[in-house]
Design an enzyme around this catalytic site. Structure first.
Site, PDB file in Angstrom:
ATOM      1  N   ASP A  93       0.851  -1.189   0.000  1.00 15.78           N
ATOM      2  CA  ASP A  93       0.000   0.000   0.000  1.00 15.78           C
ATOM      3  C   ASP A  93       0.896   1.251   0.000  1.00 15.78           C
ATOM      4  O   ASP A  93       1.799   1.372   0.841  1.00 15.78           O
ATOM      5  CB  ASP A  93      -0.847  -0.051   1.278  1.00 15.78           C
ATOM      6  N   HIS A  94       0.669   2.153  -0.916  1.00 17.11           N
ATOM      7  CA  HIS A  94       1.414   3.426  -0.975  1.00 17.11           C
ATOM      8  C   HIS A  94       2.938   3.252  -1.029  1.00 17.11           C
ATOM      9  O   HIS A  94       3.661   3.922  -0.267  1.00 17.11           O
ATOM     10  CB  HIS A  94       1.050   4.342   0.204  1.00 17.11           C
ATOM     11  N   ASP A 115       2.872   4.927  -5.506  1.00 18.66           N
ATOM     12  CA  ASP A 115       2.120   6.168  -5.331  1.00 18.66           C
ATOM     13  C   ASP A 115       3.031   7.345  -5.683  1.00 18.66           C
ATOM     14  O   ASP A 115       3.775   7.841  -4.850  1.00 18.66           O
ATOM     15  CB  ASP A 115       1.628   6.263  -3.877  1.00 18.66           C
ATOM     16  N   GLU A 145      -1.410   5.944  -9.068  1.00 21.18           N
ATOM     17  CA  GLU A 145      -2.356   6.938  -8.522  1.00 21.18           C
ATOM     18  C   GLU A 145      -2.242   8.268  -9.248  1.00 21.18           C
ATOM     19  O   GLU A 145      -1.152   8.767  -9.521  1.00 21.18           O
ATOM     20  CB  GLU A 145      -2.114   7.150  -7.014  1.00 21.18           C
ATOM     21  N   GLY A 233      -8.886   5.636   1.180  1.00 25.49           N
ATOM     22  CA  GLY A 233      -9.561   6.488   2.162  1.00 25.49           C
ATOM     23  C   GLY A 233     -11.044   6.207   2.296  1.00 25.49           C
ATOM     24  O   GLY A 233     -11.855   7.120   2.422  1.00 25.49           O
ATOM     25  N   ASP A 277      -8.817   0.849   6.265  1.00 24.97           N
ATOM     26  CA  ASP A 277      -7.857   0.644   7.343  1.00 24.97           C
ATOM     27  C   ASP A 277      -8.396   1.239   8.650  1.00 24.97           C
ATOM     28  O   ASP A 277      -8.557   0.556   9.657  1.00 24.97           O
ATOM     29  CB  ASP A 277      -6.514   1.302   6.968  1.00 24.97           C
ATOM     30  N   SER A 278      -8.751   2.532   8.601  1.00 25.89           N
ATOM     31  CA  SER A 278      -9.133   3.226   9.846  1.00 25.89           C
ATOM     32  C   SER A 278     -10.298   2.551  10.573  1.00 25.89           C
ATOM     33  O   SER A 278     -10.299   2.473  11.808  1.00 25.89           O
ATOM     34  CB  SER A 278      -9.493   4.683   9.545  1.00 25.89           C
TER      35      SER A 278
HETATM   36  P1  13P Z   1      -8.897   4.807   5.529  1.00 24.05           P
HETATM   37  O1  13P Z   1      -8.002   5.629   6.377  1.00 24.05           O
HETATM   38  O2  13P Z   1     -10.125   5.550   5.121  1.00 24.05           O
HETATM   39  O3  13P Z   1      -9.229   3.486   6.133  1.00 24.05           O
HETATM   40  O4  13P Z   1      -8.111   4.498   4.152  1.00 24.05           O
HETATM   41  C1  13P Z   1      -7.180   3.458   4.070  1.00 24.05           C
HETATM   42  C2  13P Z   1      -6.377   3.498   2.822  1.00 24.05           C
HETATM   43  O5  13P Z   1      -6.676   4.181   1.868  1.00 24.05           O
HETATM   44  C3  13P Z   1      -5.195   2.637   2.778  1.00 24.05           C
HETATM   45  O6  13P Z   1      -4.449   2.857   1.626  1.00 24.05           O
HETATM   46  O1  G3H Z   2      -3.386   4.727   3.603  1.00 23.92           O
HETATM   47  C1  G3H Z   2      -2.685   4.435   4.552  1.00 23.92           C
HETATM   48  C2  G3H Z   2      -2.956   3.307   5.432  1.00 23.92           C
HETATM   49  O2  G3H Z   2      -4.058   3.551   6.256  1.00 23.92           O
HETATM   50  C3  G3H Z   2      -1.720   2.892   6.166  1.00 23.92           C
HETATM   51  O3  G3H Z   2      -1.409   3.725   7.208  1.00 23.92           O
HETATM   52  O4  G3H Z   2       1.041   4.235   7.064  1.00 23.92           O
HETATM   53  O5  G3H Z   2      -0.204   4.324   9.258  1.00 23.92           O
HETATM   54  O6  G3H Z   2       0.293   2.121   8.163  1.00 23.92           O
HETATM   55  P1  G3H Z   2       0.025   3.613   7.974  1.00 23.92           P
HETATM   56 ZN    ZN Z   3      -4.498   4.860   0.878  1.00 20.43          ZN
END
Ligand code: 13P
Ligand code: G3H
Ligand code: ZN
Length: 330
Positions: A93-94, A115, A145, A233, A277-278
């Site tokens: 991720d990212h 990203d 992205e 997000g 994630d959140s």
């Molecule tokens: P949230 O913070 O909305 O869960 O998004 C997670 C996300 O985009 C991870 O790449």
């Molecule tokens: O988009 C980001 C994810 O929620 C990951 O977050 O870098 O705190 O692990 P983190």
């Molecule tokens: Zn993200």
């Protein structure tokens, strides 16, 4: 070098093709530890849903790259043991550099995100194309992205957002060769996606955030029909869990997410991957806070992490069944 296929993982290509046809989205749930991984796999086995296990660079540092490789392999075996061989993608991720993407591929990831959205358009194209060229040699899929999401997290941070410009997407996709494209249409990272003053109130006084820019999504769909789109997000920030956190000593103020009906609508479109994630962090924290506050003599981590894991599983099942629509698509 370990190839993800030897770990029993899959890349995202076929999953996205099926999701596109079927009008649903694949869940991309972030994980950092064993309990989160167990909850994800339990939920996906029970709902027979494919899943993207998502690891940020911060999560990789936290958990350790070698442990993660074995955890992903363990996830595949765990799913089989629970009775259903769900397709599992291990996704970075990212990713922010070519080197990080390369290293993840060498450690068994089946999919990576590069990203480059903080760079200029041309630099983003160049960096993304370089990652694609390397990844495709190993049949690893790549997410790029365009556009910048707002929100501040550990290693993913941007004060302001700029929506994806539909006029750029054809050029970006054809020049880079990416397999999917993350876009910015009003979602953002973290638990405070909107300020209360940006929202209106419904008849019950509940804050309603501004709607996602489906007009931009539709314009993008017209320009790259059938191309897999990703929404980052996309947590909805469940208010019942936020209330539990605050009741038991937490201080989450003005936490506002994306309404689930908006995500349901997105999942039916060419959005094939929805990142959450959140919401998992919030559910887990709510359970841990509640138990530690109501059972002050408890000091066995299994007694609070176990129920936290159960609450996470419940959340993931809800997302799969009621938001993403990927139930029985595994
Ligand atoms: P949230 O913070 O909305 O869960 O998004 C997670 C996300 O985009 C991870 O790449
Ligand atoms: O988009 C980001 C994810 O929620 C990951 O977050 O870098 O705190 O692990 P983190
Ligand atoms: Zn993200």
């Amino acid at each position: 070098m370990v190839n993800y296929k030897d770990l029993g993982l899959v890349n995202s290509r076929e999953l996205f093709a099926k999701a596109m046809k079927g009008g649903y989205a694949i869940a991309a749930f972030n994980f950092n530890n064993m309990e989160q991984m167990q909850a994800i796999i339990q939920a996906c086995v029970e709902t027979k849903s494919p899943v993207i296990l998502q690891v940020s660079s911060g999560a990789r540092k936290y958990a350790n790259q070698t442990l993660l490789r074995y955890m992903a392999q363990g996830a595949v075996e765990y799913a089989k043991e629970l009775g259903f061989n769900v397709p599992i993608v291990l996704h970075l991720d990212h990713g922010d550099t070519f080197e990080l993407c390369k290293s993840c591929i060498e450690y068994g990831f089946s999919s990576v995100m590069i990203d480059g959205s903080s760079h200029s358009y041309n630099e983003n194209v160049e960096l993304t194309a370089k990652v694609v060229e390397y990844a495709h040699k190993y049949d690893v899929t790549v997410e790029g992205e365009l556009g910048v999401l707002a929100g501040v997290e550990d290693e993913v941070s941007s004060e302001t957002h700029s929506y994806t410009q539909p006029s750029e997407v054809e050029d970006f996709v054809s020049k880079t060769g990416v397999d999917s494209l993350a876009i910015s249409i009003g979602t953002s990272h973290g638990a405070n996606k909107f300020k209360p003053e940006q929202c209106t109130r419904d008849e019950n006084g509940i804050l309603v955030p501004p709607p996602l820019r489906f007009d931009i999504l539709e314009e993008i769909e017209k320009r790259i029909p059938g191309f897999p789109i990703v929404l980052h997000g996309s947590s909805s920030v469940p208010q019942d869990q936020v209330a539990i956190i605050n009741r038991y000593g937490g201080q989450m103020k003005d936490a506002i997410g994306i309404p689930e009906e908006q995500l349901r609508r997105a999942a039916k479109s060419s959005v094939c991957k929805i990142n959450i994630d959140s919401d998992g962090r919030i559910a887990m924290t709510a359970a841990v806070r509640e138990i530690l506050a109501t059972k002050p003599t408890e000091f066995d981590p299994r007694k609070y992490l176990g129920p936290a894991r159960d609450r996470l599983k419940e959340l993931y099942m809800h997302k799969i069944i009621n938001v993403l629509g990927s139930v029985n698509k595994g």
